[in-house]
Design a protein around this motif. Structure first.
Motif, PDB file in Angstrom:
ATOM      1  N   LEU A  70       0.815  -1.123   0.078  1.00 66.14           N
ATOM      2  CA  LEU A  70      -0.065  -0.008   0.074  1.00 66.14           C
ATOM      3  C   LEU A  70       0.779   1.213   0.105  1.00 66.14           C
ATOM      4  CD1 LEU A  70      -2.670  -1.174   2.531  1.00 66.14           C
ATOM      5  CD2 LEU A  70      -3.040  -0.805   0.241  1.00 66.14           C
ATOM      6  N   ILE A  71       1.935   1.142   0.772  1.00 63.93           N
ATOM      7  CA  ILE A  71       2.821   2.335   0.984  1.00 63.93           C
ATOM      8  C   ILE A  71       3.414   2.570  -0.671  1.00 63.93           C
ATOM      9  CG2 ILE A  71       4.909   3.256   1.725  1.00 63.93           C
ATOM     10  CD1 ILE A  71       3.947   1.972   4.601  1.00 63.93           C
ATOM     11  N   ASP A  72       3.976   1.673  -1.215  1.00 65.08           N
ATOM     12  CA  ASP A  72       4.582   1.621  -2.516  1.00 65.08           C
ATOM     13  C   ASP A  72       3.619   2.068  -3.395  1.00 65.08           C
ATOM     14  OD1 ASP A  72       6.823   0.570  -1.402  1.00 65.08           O
ATOM     15  OD2 ASP A  72       6.693  -1.577  -2.199  1.00 65.08           O
ATOM     16  N   GLN A  73       2.388   1.836  -3.443  1.00 67.11           N
ATOM     17  CA  GLN A  73       1.353   2.330  -4.301  1.00 67.11           C
ATOM     18  C   GLN A  73       1.164   3.702  -4.217  1.00 67.11           C
ATOM     19  OE1 GLN A  73      -2.536  -0.157  -4.364  1.00 67.11           O
ATOM     20  NE2 GLN A  73      -1.072  -1.872  -3.884  1.00 67.11           N
ATOM     21  N   ILE A  74       0.997   4.270  -2.911  1.00 67.89           N
ATOM     22  CA  ILE A  74       0.823   5.813  -2.731  1.00 67.89           C
ATOM     23  C   ILE A  74       2.118   6.405  -3.272  1.00 67.89           C
ATOM     24  CG2 ILE A  74       1.075   7.379  -0.762  1.00 67.89           C
ATOM     25  CD1 ILE A  74      -0.760   5.415   0.953  1.00 67.89           C
ATOM     26  N   HIS A  75       3.237   6.013  -2.989  1.00 69.96           N
ATOM     27  CA  HIS A  75       4.415   6.599  -3.435  1.00 69.96           C
ATOM     28  C   HIS A  75       4.356   6.662  -5.018  1.00 69.96           C
ATOM     29  CE1 HIS A  75       6.892   7.765   0.178  1.00 69.96           C
ATOM     30  NE2 HIS A  75       6.463   6.614   0.470  1.00 69.96           N
ATOM     31  N   GLY A  76       4.052   5.339  -5.437  1.00 73.38           N
ATOM     32  CA  GLY A  76       3.816   5.629  -7.005  1.00 73.38           C
ATOM     33  C   GLY A  76       2.872   6.349  -7.554  1.00 73.38           C
ATOM     34  N   LEU A  77       1.708   6.573  -6.891  1.00 71.95           N
ATOM     35  CA  LEU A  77       0.596   7.560  -7.343  1.00 71.95           C
ATOM     36  C   LEU A  77       1.108   8.934  -7.232  1.00 71.95           C
ATOM     37  CD1 LEU A  77      -2.591   5.704  -5.704  1.00 71.95           C
ATOM     38  CD2 LEU A  77      -1.812   5.972  -8.321  1.00 71.95           C
ATOM     39  N   ARG A  78       1.969   9.319  -5.920  1.00 72.47           N
ATOM     40  CA  ARG A  78       2.475  10.516  -5.774  1.00 72.47           C
ATOM     41  C   ARG A  78       3.464  10.882  -6.907  1.00 72.47           C
ATOM     42  NH1 ARG A  78       4.681  11.622   0.077  1.00 72.47           N
ATOM     43  NH2 ARG A  78       5.132  13.852  -0.937  1.00 72.47           N
ATOM     44  N   SER A  79       4.062   9.982  -7.203  1.00 72.13           N
ATOM     45  CA  SER A  79       5.128  10.117  -8.486  1.00 72.13           C
ATOM     46  C   SER A  79       4.400  10.571  -9.748  1.00 72.13           C
ATOM     47  CB  SER A  79       5.989   9.167  -8.681  1.00 72.13           C
ATOM     48  OG  SER A  79       7.127   9.102  -9.680  1.00 72.13           O
ATOM     49  N   GLU A  80       3.330   9.777  -9.784  1.00 73.87           N
ATOM     50  CA  GLU A  80       2.538   9.897 -11.370  1.00 73.87           C
ATOM     51  C   GLU A  80       1.993  11.360 -11.312  1.00 73.87           C
ATOM     52  OE1 GLU A  80       1.939   8.192 -14.041  1.00 73.87           O
ATOM     53  OE2 GLU A  80       3.624   6.828 -13.273  1.00 73.87           O
TER      54      GLU A  80
END
Length: 109
Positions: A70-80
């Motif tokens: 979940l944390i990785d997904q949040i970081h990915g979304l923030r990057s996008e």
């Protein structure tokens, strides 16, 4: 020079070689060079996070992969999102205004 396994142990409170190797074997941490056991700064931060989740916040080791995902997904979304905002800044002002208005309209739905 990349931090070594011993560097990680020294920098993450209450971390042992055994515990770090378990996390690596479970795929929670992926060293830059597994054969050399060299780690990135992100690996060290992730080790500290895992230790906090388990030791201080009381999460079971079965829960940690889900939390990390979940944390990785949040970081990915923030990057996008950051990339999208940077791309928007390259647009003409009238187009940026139109995009912002449409975003606001969608929020109100």
């Amino acid at each position: 020079m990349m931090p070594s396994e011993q560097d990680v142990i020294a920098r993450v409170q209450s971390l042992t070689v055994t515990r770090l190797r378990v996390w690596v074997s479970r795929g929670l941490i992926k060293p830059e060079d597994d054969a050399e056991r060299s780690y990135s700064e992100a690996d060290i931060a992730r080790a500290a996070l895992i230790r906090t989740l388990e030791d201080e916040l009381g999460f079971d080791e079965e829960d940690v992969p889900v939390l990390l995902s979940l944390i990785d997904q949040i970081h990915g979304l923030r990057s996008e999102l950051r990339g999208l905002l940077e791309a928007m800044e390259d647009l003409p002002p009238d187009v940026r205004t139109t995009v912002r208005m449409r975003i606001e309209q969608r929020r109100r739905r």
